[in-house]
Design a protein around this motif. Structure first.
Motif, PDB file in Angstrom:
ATOM      1  N   THR A 150       0.669   9.598  -6.497  1.00  0.00           N
ATOM      2  CA  THR A 150       0.928  11.038  -6.504  1.00  0.00           C
ATOM      3  C   THR A 150       1.512  11.511  -7.837  1.00  0.00           C
ATOM      4  N   HIS A 151       2.088  10.590  -8.622  1.00  0.00           N
ATOM      5  CA  HIS A 151       2.710  10.997  -9.886  1.00  0.00           C
ATOM      6  C   HIS A 151       1.796  10.779 -11.098  1.00  0.00           C
ATOM      7  N   LEU A 152       0.621  10.195 -10.863  1.00  0.00           N
ATOM      8  CA  LEU A 152      -0.284   9.901 -11.976  1.00  0.00           C
ATOM      9  C   LEU A 152      -1.171  11.082 -12.293  1.00  0.00           C
ATOM     10  N   ALA A 153      -1.568  11.186 -13.550  1.00  0.00           N
ATOM     11  CA  ALA A 153      -2.598  12.143 -13.932  1.00  0.00           C
ATOM     12  C   ALA A 153      -3.847  11.850 -13.106  1.00  0.00           C
ATOM     13  N   GLU A 154      -4.569  12.894 -12.754  1.00  0.00           N
ATOM     14  CA  GLU A 154      -5.689  12.731 -11.834  1.00  0.00           C
ATOM     15  C   GLU A 154      -6.699  11.687 -12.315  1.00  0.00           C
ATOM     16  N   GLY A 155      -6.952  11.674 -13.601  1.00  0.00           N
ATOM     17  CA  GLY A 155      -7.934  10.738 -14.141  1.00  0.00           C
ATOM     18  C   GLY A 155      -7.504   9.284 -14.069  1.00  0.00           C
ATOM     19  N   ASN A 156      -6.225   9.027 -13.788  1.00  0.00           N
ATOM     20  CA  ASN A 156      -5.748   7.646 -13.704  1.00  0.00           C
ATOM     21  C   ASN A 156      -5.658   7.135 -12.264  1.00  0.00           C
ATOM     22  N   ARG A 157      -5.947   8.009 -11.280  1.00  0.00           N
ATOM     23  CA  ARG A 157      -5.665   7.618  -9.892  1.00  0.00           C
ATOM     24  C   ARG A 157      -6.662   6.610  -9.327  1.00  0.00           C
ATOM     25  N   ALA A 158      -7.960   6.839  -9.554  1.00  0.00           N
ATOM     26  CA  ALA A 158      -8.973   5.976  -8.905  1.00  0.00           C
ATOM     27  C   ALA A 158      -8.799   4.535  -9.361  1.00  0.00           C
ATOM     28  N   LYS A 159      -8.631   4.310 -10.662  1.00  0.00           N
ATOM     29  CA  LYS A 159      -8.539   2.918 -11.133  1.00  0.00           C
ATOM     30  C   LYS A 159      -7.231   2.282 -10.680  1.00  0.00           C
TER      31      LYS A 159
ATOM     32  N   ASP B  17       3.666  11.869 -14.500  1.00  0.00           N
ATOM     33  CA  ASP B  17       4.824  12.757 -14.569  1.00  0.00           C
ATOM     34  C   ASP B  17       6.080  11.882 -14.679  1.00  0.00           C
ATOM     35  N   PRO B  18       6.687  11.797 -15.851  1.00  0.00           N
ATOM     36  CA  PRO B  18       7.789  10.834 -16.039  1.00  0.00           C
ATOM     37  C   PRO B  18       8.972  11.119 -15.120  1.00  0.00           C
ATOM     38  N   GLU B  19       9.313  12.388 -14.954  1.00  0.00           N
ATOM     39  CA  GLU B  19      10.459  12.688 -14.095  1.00  0.00           C
ATOM     40  C   GLU B  19      10.151  12.396 -12.635  1.00  0.00           C
ATOM     41  N   GLY B  20       8.932  12.702 -12.215  1.00  0.00           N
ATOM     42  CA  GLY B  20       8.532  12.372 -10.851  1.00  0.00           C
ATOM     43  C   GLY B  20       8.571  10.872 -10.603  1.00  0.00           C
TER      44      GLY B  20
ATOM     45  N   PRO C 144       0.833  -1.220   0.000  1.00  0.00           N
ATOM     46  CA  PRO C 144       0.000   0.000   0.000  1.00  0.00           C
ATOM     47  C   PRO C 144       0.864   1.266   0.000  1.00  0.00           C
ATOM     48  N   GLU C 145       2.012   1.220   0.697  1.00  0.00           N
ATOM     49  CA  GLU C 145       2.886   2.400   0.749  1.00  0.00           C
ATOM     50  C   GLU C 145       3.415   2.726  -0.654  1.00  0.00           C
ATOM     51  N   ALA C 146       3.874   1.719  -1.379  1.00  0.00           N
ATOM     52  CA  ALA C 146       4.396   1.957  -2.733  1.00  0.00           C
ATOM     53  C   ALA C 146       3.281   2.457  -3.654  1.00  0.00           C
ATOM     54  N   ARG C 147       2.085   1.905  -3.478  1.00  0.00           N
ATOM     55  CA  ARG C 147       0.957   2.343  -4.303  1.00  0.00           C
ATOM     56  C   ARG C 147       0.646   3.821  -4.053  1.00  0.00           C
ATOM     57  N   GLU C 148       0.669   4.234  -2.790  1.00  0.00           N
ATOM     58  CA  GLU C 148       0.429   5.642  -2.471  1.00  0.00           C
ATOM     59  C   GLU C 148       1.469   6.541  -3.127  1.00  0.00           C
ATOM     60  N   ARG C 149       2.731   6.110  -3.064  1.00  0.00           N
ATOM     61  CA  ARG C 149       3.804   6.901  -3.692  1.00  0.00           C
ATOM     62  C   ARG C 149       3.588   7.001  -5.203  1.00  0.00           C
TER      63      ARG C 149
END
Lengths: 196, 196
Positions: free
Chosen positions: A68-77, A151-154, A60-65
């Motif tokens: 934060t770098h995903l486009a908002e529309g990709n976060r829920a799925k 965000d590729p650099e993030g 879960p910790e890695a998933r949370e990290r």
């Protein structure tokens, strides 16, 4: 019938397979991912350079990290997918060439001594392997949800290093309710293929 | 048995398929190429951008023009392959987006109005489609011989334009005698996959 591949396999890999946006909570096991990799590793790359690297996000910790770098529309799925994989290209793939191309040990320090050349070739060849991986997930009866909205650099700084570049993030699992939108059109043969 | 794809299909696409360096003289028909395309066009790309373009080299004149741009070691096999395809990425793929993503006609002039962004995305997504195409050739029971050993600028000027970049040249046909070298090793799962 010009294709030798059985129609059921055509459907599984291409025609009925879809990019899933929702998943059931059935886990995806390491054994499944290993079976996928052990099949798709035979797909061809230039000089067998095999630059794809895969990071499985399980805690879960890695998933949370990651989120934060995903486009908002990709976060829920991505928050609810049973498994998420970060696919990356290794710009230092030449270190493994003595194992991969044992009859030409000089390749590592000649043709592939040049980092810009390695970056160009790794980007192409890891993308080929990413496509094999997506089809391998489908071969396992699972749905893949590949995404480039991040965000590729993030993402690189969070999980990778200067020798690796992210190619895509892939949600993996069994498709859940309303997993996909209607199939979008594709280009016709005549729009894509020309003959000289 | 963690894979749903039938073992014969696994062999056809990955395990027994090989990069061929010699071919019989049995022709490869347009119907075969169309069957391949009509299957693999369903493979996923970002925003359904579908930037792969395929140039089939059929006339002896076009084949001669192609050979001059290939690395010397690739010329003999390409001279005798039943069919040769140049796979390219279209940097102006956004022109087709109104057809491909009919529910979001603004994409063409917003997200994808930027040429450098299109070049980056087309290079990745056309590479994914190139991999689907290679597996599609195998699905047709044919062998593919993908090559990146050529002068990219020479090839572009000979056959393409500033809006297209070559990704690879693929020899296509039935494998002939001594069509391949022994299978090279692949990386082990533990070398490629890490888990967080």
């Amino acid at each position: 019938m010009p294709l030798l591949l059985a129609p059921a396999a055509q459907d599984l890999l291409f025609r009925e397979a879809r990019t899933a946006n929702a998943f059931t909570d059935e886990p995806v096991t390491d054994a499944q991912v290993q079976a996928v990799y052990d099949l798709i590793r035979y797909g061809p790359t230039s000089f067998n350079q095999s630059p794809l690297r895969v990071l499985l996000i399980r805690t879960p910790e890695a998933r949370e990290r990651l989120l934060t770098h995903l486009a908002e529309g990709n976060r829920a799925k991505t928050a609810t997918a049973p498994l998420v994989a970060v696919l990356a290209a290794d710009f230092e793939f030449h270190e493994e060439l003595p194992q991969l191309v044992p009859h030409a040990p000089a390749l590592k320090d000649t043709v592939f001594a040049d980092r810009p050349r390695r970056e160009t070739e790794a980007s192409l060849n890891a993308a080929l392997q990413a496509a094999y991986f997506l089809l391998g997930i489908r071969a396992a009866g699972l749905a893949a949800g590949p995404m480039t909205g991040y965000d590729p650099e993030g993402l690189r700084k969070e999980f990778l290093d200067d020798d690796h570049t992210p190619l895509m993030v892939v949600n993996i699992g069994r498709p859940g309710p309303d997993a996909w939108y209607p199939r979008l059109p594709r280009l016709r043969y005549e729009q894509v293929v020309t003959t000289l």
